[in-house]
Design an enzyme around this catalytic site. Structure first.
Site, PDB file in Angstrom:
ATOM      1  N   GLY A  50     -16.056   9.716  21.602  1.00 34.19           N
ATOM      2  CA  GLY A  50     -16.071   9.674  20.121  1.00 34.19           C
ATOM      3  C   GLY A  50     -15.574   8.238  19.879  1.00 34.19           C
ATOM      4  CG  LEU A  51     -15.540   6.813  15.732  1.00 30.60           C
ATOM      5  CD1 LEU A  51     -14.987   6.803  14.265  1.00 30.60           C
ATOM      6  CD2 LEU A  51     -16.336   5.275  16.087  1.00 30.60           C
ATOM      7  CB  ALA A  52     -10.426   7.681  20.374  1.00 30.80           C
ATOM      8  N   GLY A  53     -12.651   7.421  22.392  1.00 35.45           N
ATOM      9  CA  GLY A  53     -13.136   7.145  23.741  1.00 35.45           C
ATOM     10  C   GLY A  53     -14.367   6.315  24.031  1.00 35.45           C
ATOM     11  CB  SER A 292     -16.686  12.868   1.734  1.00 35.70           C
ATOM     12  OG  SER A 292     -15.804  11.786   1.632  1.00 35.70           O
ATOM     13  NE  ARG A 338      -8.177  14.023   3.362  1.00 39.64           N
ATOM     14  CZ  ARG A 338      -9.007  13.480   4.188  1.00 39.64           C
ATOM     15  NH1 ARG A 338      -8.609  14.004   5.689  1.00 39.64           N
ATOM     16  NH2 ARG A 338     -10.043  12.674   4.260  1.00 39.64           N
ATOM     17  NE  ARG A 443      -6.850  12.661   9.501  1.00 42.42           N
ATOM     18  CZ  ARG A 443      -8.210  12.356   8.868  1.00 42.42           C
ATOM     19  NH1 ARG A 443      -8.284  11.305   8.217  1.00 42.42           N
ATOM     20  NH2 ARG A 443      -8.984  13.332   8.768  1.00 42.42           N
ATOM     21  CG  LEU A 449     -13.290   7.347  10.658  1.00 44.97           C
ATOM     22  CD1 LEU A 449     -14.291   6.978   9.493  1.00 44.97           C
ATOM     23  CD2 LEU A 449     -13.790   8.127  11.664  1.00 44.97           C
TER      24      LEU A 449
HETATM   25  C1  LIG Z   1     -16.478  16.578   8.434  1.00 47.16           C
HETATM   26  C2  LIG Z   1     -15.589  15.651   9.185  1.00 47.16           C
HETATM   27  C3  LIG Z   1     -15.477  14.335   8.354  1.00 47.16           C
HETATM   28  C4  LIG Z   1     -14.602  13.417   8.369  1.00 47.16           C
HETATM   29  N1  LIG Z   1     -14.745  12.187   8.002  1.00 47.16           N
HETATM   30  C5  LIG Z   1     -13.643  11.394   8.236  1.00 47.16           C
HETATM   31  C6  LIG Z   1     -13.712   9.934   7.451  1.00 47.16           C
HETATM   32  O1  LIG Z   1     -14.435   9.943   6.482  1.00 47.16           O
HETATM   33  N2  LIG Z   1     -12.701   9.269   7.717  1.00 47.16           N
HETATM   34  C7  LIG Z   1     -11.806   9.389   8.753  1.00 47.16           C
HETATM   35  O2  LIG Z   1     -10.878   8.614   9.027  1.00 47.16           O
HETATM   36  N3  LIG Z   1     -11.705  10.685   9.349  1.00 47.16           N
HETATM   37  C8  LIG Z   1     -12.566  11.598   9.066  1.00 47.16           C
HETATM   38  N4  LIG Z   1     -12.619  12.903   9.795  1.00 47.16           N
HETATM   39  C9  LIG Z   1     -11.675  12.927  11.028  1.00 47.16           C
HETATM   40  C10 LIG Z   1     -12.358  12.105  12.090  1.00 47.16           C
HETATM   41  O3  LIG Z   1     -14.040  12.178  12.348  1.00 47.16           O
HETATM   42  C11 LIG Z   1     -12.084  12.527  13.491  1.00 47.16           C
HETATM   43  O4  LIG Z   1     -10.402  12.663  13.549  1.00 47.16           O
HETATM   44  C12 LIG Z   1     -12.340  11.398  14.689  1.00 47.16           C
HETATM   45  O5  LIG Z   1     -13.566  11.164  14.621  1.00 47.16           O
HETATM   46  C13 LIG Z   1     -11.940  11.980  15.832  1.00 47.16           C
HETATM   47  O6  LIG Z   1     -12.245  11.143  16.862  1.00 47.16           O
HETATM   48  P1  LIG Z   1     -12.044  11.072  18.346  1.00 47.16           P
HETATM   49  O7  LIG Z   1     -12.659   9.959  19.047  1.00 47.16           O
HETATM   50  O8  LIG Z   1     -10.668  11.299  18.640  1.00 47.16           O
HETATM   51  O9  LIG Z   1     -12.654  12.479  19.043  1.00 47.16           O
HETATM   52  P2  LIG Z   1     -14.176  13.132  18.819  1.00 47.16           P
HETATM   53  O10 LIG Z   1     -15.144  12.254  18.112  1.00 47.16           O
HETATM   54  O11 LIG Z   1     -13.851  14.688  18.673  1.00 47.16           O
HETATM   55  O12 LIG Z   1     -14.683  12.938  20.395  1.00 47.16           O
HETATM   56  C14 LIG Z   1     -14.141  13.693  21.298  1.00 47.16           C
HETATM   57  C15 LIG Z   1     -14.935  13.495  22.836  1.00 47.16           C
HETATM   58  O13 LIG Z   1     -14.152  14.157  23.516  1.00 47.16           O
HETATM   59  C16 LIG Z   1     -15.209  14.496  24.592  1.00 47.16           C
HETATM   60  N5  LIG Z   1     -14.639  15.863  25.107  1.00 47.16           N
HETATM   61  C17 LIG Z   1     -13.779  16.936  24.411  1.00 47.16           C
HETATM   62  N6  LIG Z   1     -13.210  17.764  25.469  1.00 47.16           N
HETATM   63  C18 LIG Z   1     -13.772  17.411  26.796  1.00 47.16           C
HETATM   64  C19 LIG Z   1     -13.799  17.972  27.751  1.00 47.16           C
HETATM   65  N7  LIG Z   1     -12.904  18.914  28.366  1.00 47.16           N
HETATM   66  N8  LIG Z   1     -14.527  17.313  28.822  1.00 47.16           N
HETATM   67  C20 LIG Z   1     -15.230  16.255  28.682  1.00 47.16           C
HETATM   68  N9  LIG Z   1     -15.331  15.753  27.315  1.00 47.16           N
HETATM   69  C21 LIG Z   1     -14.936  16.365  26.387  1.00 47.16           C
HETATM   70  C22 LIG Z   1     -16.516  15.232  23.606  1.00 47.16           C
HETATM   71  O14 LIG Z   1     -17.604  15.333  24.228  1.00 47.16           O
HETATM   72  C23 LIG Z   1     -16.332  13.727  22.624  1.00 47.16           C
HETATM   73  O15 LIG Z   1     -17.305  12.945  23.063  1.00 47.16           O
HETATM   74  C24 LIG Z   1     -13.636  13.697   9.600  1.00 47.16           C
HETATM   75  C25 LIG Z   1     -13.521  14.777  10.495  1.00 47.16           C
HETATM   76  C26 LIG Z   1     -14.702  15.812  10.021  1.00 47.16           C
HETATM   77  C27 LIG Z   1     -14.517  17.052  10.692  1.00 47.16           C
END
Ligand SMILES: Cc1cc2nc3c(=O)[nH]c(=O)nc-3n(C[C@H](O)[C@H](O)[C@H](O)COP(=O)(O)OP(=O)(O)OC[C@H]3O[C@@H](n4cnc5c(N)ncnc54)[C@H](O)[C@@H]3O)c2cc1C
Length: 645
Positions: A50-53, A292, A338, A443, A449
């Site tokens: 995701g964005l972090a990884g 949103s 929120r 949050r 993001l």
């Molecule tokens: C509908 C929605 C809208 C949002 N809108 C906003 C916004 O406008 N602004 C904002 O700041 N935030 C927003 N958020 C929050 C934000 O999108 C998330 O908090 C953020 O994108 C999480 O990013 P991440 O990289 O931490 O995890 P994710 O994007 O969830 O990525 C997780 C990754 O880990 C991998 N993974 C997980 N478990 C395993 C495993 N056991 N083995 C292998 N791979 C694994 C998955 O395959 C994926 O690649 C929103 C959230 C939602 C639900």
């Protein structure tokens, strides 16, 4: 009954002290560097794209490390981050409306109800400005004003416009930027990408995180991967509630497996309930849809003044409408944070003034915005969200107000990390929603993001050097007992799940678990409700292991098996969430304990007793977990009763 045991306090020993403005700079300077020739000898596993990884893997590879990246989707760019809609915060002050790094820091500490670390939040605000430059350089198409400058809008909990956006698809555009950077490194041979692989165990050798056990989701093959460090970027656990706005696949398994191997889990009960989601329409539903928060810039929230008023919205005259957020919180109006907006919606529905089936909904009305700005302007800002709403509900929000209701959306809790984003297990780093770090008890919108990209592009690539400078660590053989034991544990668990051969589906258990959590550990919690939830969750967990039916085998694509493993972990997490919620006998942010409220129904904190991070240690299934407290200190933003009035 003993629900938990109190252990020694835990401290964030990586955090520098001194003036807050220079802490990050000083930490970067004091962190050891790794010379470029040595970087090539060091391997880092990154779980999550995701964005972090995605940003972390691309940046570490660009820096010269060898990276092996994992995700369970069929492509890294299908990570849940793609769903993010509204925007990303940054203290650029392009609007010249009084924004600054300090104000973003202040808003975020206050928004988190004084349960976040000041040092981390200040760094987040500082780095926020770099994120926008990085993404623009990558070609992320942020919305622009007529003159060509980047546009901004407002989000809840702030009085400035600091949210950068790309229509209602900000996450998608940001993720495409990170994905391009990642693909470039894959093509260059610096990142090995393993899609459709699920991490099912963490391997800890001699006290250090040295690898993971994964299952190939297509063939079912179990393999191990060993490296010098492991980064978890596996997202949040909101799906413990079954219904949430998260993608269906979001789960806690990677974090929970690490927790079972010794990583502390912090503030698990801090869940964010988002106020603007499409209300649940029946028991057939498997997920909920977010509308949103950016919509609250122009939409006005209201319910009828009179309880039980079931007239169509157009038939309710102005003086019989209650724009309750504008009435109760005149300074912030519809843009309160929120937690506040969610509770206010619940309160008006509890009074019998909710709208739509079951009375669980409030209106989000764009009539004024359309009259003021014209339909094309509203369409340009929110067109895709309006279209999505119409497709799901059959109502046209340009004509009739949207109906919205709070739903589970984000989890502020996660694995405990220090200022370097390193967990208490050396070599295990945690970034993005998977860690607990920056948001406290609530949050603010558009800051997930920001945190994910701050962690991945800027923080981790600096701090991980300090750890890796001591490497490469001694090679670990596949036959090492810790590796063999981790692998055997995964195989045994899969065999156990398949062997129960009961008569209830995984989903039926998950739905029931989610219902218990929503009822007793959701928007409002009480001591009696939480103790009841604990006995219900335990009984259901036992039933799961006796009655779950997982068809198929482990040697094939088997989504029932994948889900069963994730639900089994959700059961254990649910128990910890209830214990954490039970022990925190105060209200703060997204954690509302009914016993602790002000006379006018706002969250009442007890700073004298609870101004700490609750970091939990796993002590065995069914055993009381051990609580380690990390005291929080506020030198700059002094805790006060939050007011948005
Ligand atoms: C509908 C929605 C809208 C949002 N809108 C906003 C916004 O406008 N602004 C904002 O700041 N935030 C927003 N958020 C929050 C934000 O999108 C998330 O908090 C953020 O994108 C999480 O990013 P991440 O990289 O931490 O995890 P994710 O994007 O969830 O990525 C997780 C990754 O880990 C991998 N993974 C997980 N478990 C395993 C495993 N056991 N083995 C292998 N791979 C694994 C998955 O395959 C994926 O690649 C929103 C959230 C939602 C639900």
């Amino acid at each position: 009954m003993t629900y938990w045991i109190e252990g020694d306090p835990v401290a964030d020993s990586a955090a520098p002290d001194g003036p807050i403005e220079t802490r990050w700079e000083r930490r970067q300077f004091s962190a050891k560097l790794v010379n470029p020739a040595n970087k090539r000898k060091l391997t880092v596993i990154v779980v999550g794209t995701g964005l972090a990884g995605g940003s972390a893997a691309a940046t570490l590879a660009e820096a010269g490390y060898k990276v092996r990246s994992y995700c369970y989707q069929d492509s890294p760019r299908r990570a849940h981050s793609i769903a993010a809609q509204g925007g990303i915060n940054a203290a650029k002050n392009y609007r010249n409306d009084g924004d600054s790094v300090y104000r973003l820091f202040y808003d975020t500490v206050k928004g988190g109800d004084f349960r976040a670390r000041e040092s981390n939040v200040y760094r987040l605000a500082q780095v926020s400005v770099n994120i926008i430059d990085q993404c623009v350089a990558q070609g992320v198409p942020f919305a622009r004003e007529y003159g060509g400058l980047l546009d901004n809008r407002s989000f809840g909990g702030t009085q400035v416009s600091r949210t950068f956006y790309a229509r209602g698809q900000t996450g998608q555009q940001l993720l495409l930027g990170a994905y391009q950077a990642l693909e470039r490194q894959i093509a260059a041979g610096n990142v090995e990408m393993n899609a459709r692989h699920e991490m099912l165990e963490l391997i800890v050798v001699d006290g250090r995180a040295r690898g993971i056990v994964v299952r190939d989701l297509v063939t079912g093959e179990i393999t191990t991967d060993l490296a010098d460090a492991v980064v978890l970027a596996s997202g949040g656990y909101g799906n413990v509630f079954f219904l949430s706005t998260n993608a269906k696949g979001c789960n806690v398994t990677a974090s929970w497996r690490a927790h079972r191997q010794g990583a502390l889990f912090a503030n698990p009960c801090y869940t964010q309930i988002h106020p603007t989601c499409i209300p649940e329409s029946g028991t057939h539903q498997s997920k909920l849809t977010l509308m949103s928060e950016s919509l609250r810039n122009d939409g006005r929230v209201w319910v009828p003044v009179r309880a039980g008023d079931d007239r169509a919205p157009a038939d309710i005259p102005e003086d019989e409408r209650d724009y309750y957020l504008e009435r109760i919180y005149p300074s912030f109006g519809n843009l309160v944070p929120r937690d506040i907006a969610s509770r206010a919606a619940k309160n008006v529905c509890d009074e019998g003034r909710g709208v739509g089936p079951g009375g669980l909904g409030v209106y989000l009305d764009f009539a004024d915005a359309i009259a003021r700005l014209g339909r094309p302007a509203v369409e340009a800002k929110y067109g895709n969200l309006f279209e999505m709403y119409e497709r799901i509900t059959g109502d046209d929000p340009y004509v009739t107000p949207m109906r919205i209701y709070p739903a589970v959306h984000y989890t502020m809790g996660g694995l405990w990390v220090d200022y370097d984003l390193q967990s208490n297990v050396p070599g295990l780093f945690v970034v993005g929603e998977a860690n607990f770090s920056d948001h406290g008890a609530n949050r603010l919108g558009a800051s997930a993001l920001m945190q994910g990209l701050a962690d991945g592009y800027f923080v981790l690539p600096n701090t991980i050097n300090d750890y890796l400078a001591a490497g490469p660590f001694p090679a670990v053989a596949e036959s090492h007992e810790a590796v063999a034991a981790a692998r055997a544990a995964v195989e045994e668990r899969i065999a156990k799940l398949l062997s129960v051969d009961g008569d209830r589906t995984v989903d039926s258990f998950h739905r029931e678990l989610g219902h218990i959590m929503w009822e007793y550990c959701g928007m409002e919690r009480t001591e009696s409700g939480l103790t009841k939830a604990l006995s219900l969750v335990r009984a259901l967990r036992e039933e799961f292991w006796n009655r779950v039916k997982v068809p198929g085998t482990g040697e094939e694509l088997n989504q029932n098996l994948e889900r069963a493993g994730r639900v089994a972990d959700f059961f254990e997490l649910a128990e910890l969430m209830c214990i954490d919620a039970l022990h925190r006998a105060e209200s703060c942010g997204g954690h509302f304990r009914a016993e602790s409220q002000t006379p006018d129904g706002e969250a009442l904190r007890h700073d004298d007793e609870f101004s700490y991070v609750a970091a939990w240690e796993f002590a065995g299934t069914g055993e009381p977990p051990v609580l380690h407290k990390e005291a929080l200190e506020f030198e700059y933003v002094h805790p006060t009763q939050r007011s948005y009035k």
